[in-house]
Motif scaffolding. Structure first.
Motif, PDB file in Angstrom:
ATOM      1  N   ASP A   1       8.029  11.864 -41.590  1.00 17.59           N
ATOM      2  CA  ASP A   1       6.631  12.241 -41.341  1.00 17.59           C
ATOM      3  C   ASP A   1       6.555  12.625 -39.865  1.00 17.59           C
ATOM      4  O   ASP A   1       6.610  11.770 -38.988  1.00 17.59           O
ATOM      5  CB  ASP A   1       5.721  11.049 -41.636  1.00 17.59           C
ATOM      6  N   ASP A   2       6.439  13.924 -39.617  1.00 17.86           N
ATOM      7  CA  ASP A   2       6.533  14.394 -38.236  1.00 17.86           C
ATOM      8  C   ASP A   2       5.325  13.983 -37.393  1.00 17.86           C
ATOM      9  O   ASP A   2       5.387  14.017 -36.162  1.00 17.86           O
ATOM     10  CB  ASP A   2       6.712  15.917 -38.209  1.00 17.86           C
ATOM     11  N   SER A   3       4.245  13.570 -38.052  1.00 18.59           N
ATOM     12  CA  SER A   3       3.094  13.083 -37.280  1.00 18.59           C
ATOM     13  C   SER A   3       3.349  11.639 -36.818  1.00 18.59           C
ATOM     14  O   SER A   3       2.687  11.152 -35.916  1.00 18.59           O
ATOM     15  CB  SER A   3       1.829  13.127 -38.137  1.00 18.59           C
TER      16      SER A   3
ATOM     17  N   PHE B   1      10.662  16.519 -35.938  1.00 17.34           N
ATOM     18  CA  PHE B   1      11.594  15.581 -36.588  1.00 17.34           C
ATOM     19  C   PHE B   1      12.560  14.954 -35.581  1.00 17.34           C
ATOM     20  O   PHE B   1      13.761  14.869 -35.829  1.00 17.34           O
ATOM     21  CB  PHE B   1      12.399  16.279 -37.692  1.00 17.34           C
TER      22      PHE B   1
END
Lengths: 364, 364
Positions: free
Chosen positions: B65-67, B255
């Motif tokens: 989850d890049d957030s 990422f």
């Protein structure tokens, strides 16, 4: 507070939406979400790799072997190249970063395809270098050569197969092009999806060994994120002449790959059966995409990867279509930010593709 | 091939020797190697974290989850700050990289302590910025202020507790110093070992919340690599005003932290019992180092970390001592590259320390 001028031109990269975000935004049950947006291997990760990693979770407190001896040896064996010609990155993305920071600067330029992997531009903006693009959607090496002669770029990026379009350059054409490039220009051949192309058509199969034997100025990139099923573990590599590798090493931060990522990549490399089986299933399922597109009279770009790009007709906006799919829990990539009215869809498992076709059928 | 000028001044970073390398070089059985060189948590990684990671190895194929929503929320709660004031790095190293690339350039300078964490210099050289150093071994904030007034650096790095010396700055002195720095100068407070300092002496305990409330120009750094026992997983963080975080975000590659690293960090944050117990045992064992040093009349720098630095006498060369320990399978860090005739030793488990004292007793 003031920051460096270069930051003004950088927009933050928008990654494919993760499942977590769709859960949060639309309140959809995670079990019902079909993520076909980031070209992960839909068949997951090899059970042998899972076992290898699970057996070493007690080692997470230890920094990784920063020499990455074992992984480089195995990669060297796999590609029949010397491990000294290899650098490991946190994804091949990071090797792109090293290459750009090593070679590009405010006073020179990089040459890339009109539509190609977004990270070339993002890293280029970090160093404030000029970005030259071709005009054609697929790689046109004649146009690349013309621009090379005219603009003298410090770096050229060739992405084959290309992301997000899926097309691949013929090996013979690539080699012919490389023959004409002077030895001070670094040419990056990004083969993130090469395992797929190699399976589909031998004429597209470019190997780092052949490049290394012929060219001192070519950097081949590969990754464990796609066919090897390790998108979450961030392991990629660059293969090039010693001189290039030594320069990139100067920009490599220590411990840039995690302890468990090294374990995972090493185990993944040994399980070629999983890789080949994933690729075989990928192209079996891709036929369904081709049939769906034909039925709907939608143009698709012949793909040598694990995704297909649907070029939508004018009455369908890619932004609307992808947003409507998202509301149904299906995540695809809208390519409007690439100036294409197109959606890129990872070829999923049979069941995932069923879901996609069912919903897409209603929308286009 | 030519590379950017800045590369000429960069030497490749030499990390602490991993066990694998000692096995290869000296043929010592891995079971008999005692690694006290990289300040990892000698009590390993919490079993709860191991379980959490082992249960999610099937997710390795998926990009993270890049957030980093979940980890940032938990960190925000832990430090009582808003998650929007947090950026996650691949180790706090990477946040150092972002800070330097955001603010430093060929035409300005950074100010660092005479002896301090090596990565500040390494990243500074990548951008070709001027590096100004104090002259005193431990942080002397008066000298920092003098140099700040004279040289107007764009960034100031304060490492507290400091690596590789172990000393820590008094919080009141730090705050007094920060009060005098103009708002356009970015001050990085690197608290990689802060959990240890906080336990040992409250007067050294600097919290990101207090910094954030008072200063728009201060970036606090923390890591999961030390007290949290996740050195191999590469997770660190920066906490600062929104404006700083937004600038750093522009330089963050997507990422940048692995799927399993996020899982590990989240679980580690929840197991404070493990963290506190590791720290408690650390300072119990540190007393043995103090006693050993006293017995041998060796000067040590009072340490607020999980390592001790022995300042050797002239008749002992730190390079010889560390090399002789290495031949016995004990890895410590020779500080000769920092211009100190000193060795830095991670405070190990009781058994590891027994082995070290036994061998060191013969050498000094």
């Amino acid at each position: 507070m003031h920051f460096n001028e270069t930051l003004k031109n950088i927009k933050t990269y928008e990654a494919g939406k993760p499942i977590e975000l769709v859960v949060r935004e639309f309140g959809i049950d995670p079990k019902n979400i079909v993520k076909l947006a980031s070209n992960e291997n839909p068949y997951g990760v090899s059970t042998k790799v899972q076992e290898a990693v699970a057996s070493r979770v007690h080692e997470m407190y230890m920094y990784p072997d920063d020499s990455m001896h074992e992984l480089k040896e195995r990669l060297g064996k796999h590609f029949d190249v010397d491990s000294k010609n290899i650098i490991i990155g946190s994804g091949s993305d990071q090797v792109i970063e090293f290459a750009i920071h090593a070679k590009a600067n405010k006073d020179n330029a990089i040459l890339i395809n009109s539509v190609t992997f977004a990270m070339y531009e993002i890293y280029a903006k970090q160093v404030g270098t000029k970005i030259i693009r071709t005009s054609s959607r697929e790689h046109n090496l004649d146009e690349f050569y013309e621009l090379y002669q005219k603009e003298h770029p410090a770096l050229i990026f060739l992405c084959t197969p290309n992301n997000p379009t899926g097309d691949a350059i013929d090996k013979s054409a690539l080699m012919h092009f490389l023959d004409k490039i002077d030895s001070d220009t670094l040419v990056v051949v990004d083969g993130a999806y090469m395992e797929y192309a190699a399976y589909k058509n031998a004429s597209k199969h470019v190997t780092p060994k052949e490049l290394l034997q012929k060219y001192d100025n070519v950097l081949y990139l590969g990754t464990f994120s796609k066919a090897y099923g390790l998108g979450g573990m961030r392991v990629g590599y660059g293969i090039a002449s010693r001189k290039i590798i030594q320069a990139l090493y100067k920009l490599r931060p220590p411990f840039n790959v995690t302890t468990l990522s090294l374990t995972a990549a090493q185990a993944a490399l040994e399980d070629q059966e999983f890789v080949q089986s994933s690729i075989e299933k990928n192209f079996q399922q891709m036929r369904r995409y081709e049939e769906f597109a034909a039925k709907k009279c939608i143009e698709i770009i012949p793909s040598y990867t694990n995704f297909v790009t649907f070029l939508l007709k004018n009455n369908n906006s890619s932004t609307d279509v992808s947003h409507n799919l998202l509301k149904k829990g299906i995540i695809v990539r809208d390519l409007s930010s690439y100036n294409l009215n197109a959606i890129r869809i990872t070829v999923g498992t049979p069941k995932q593709n069923d879901r996609l076709f069912e919903e897409l059928d209603k929308l286009i």
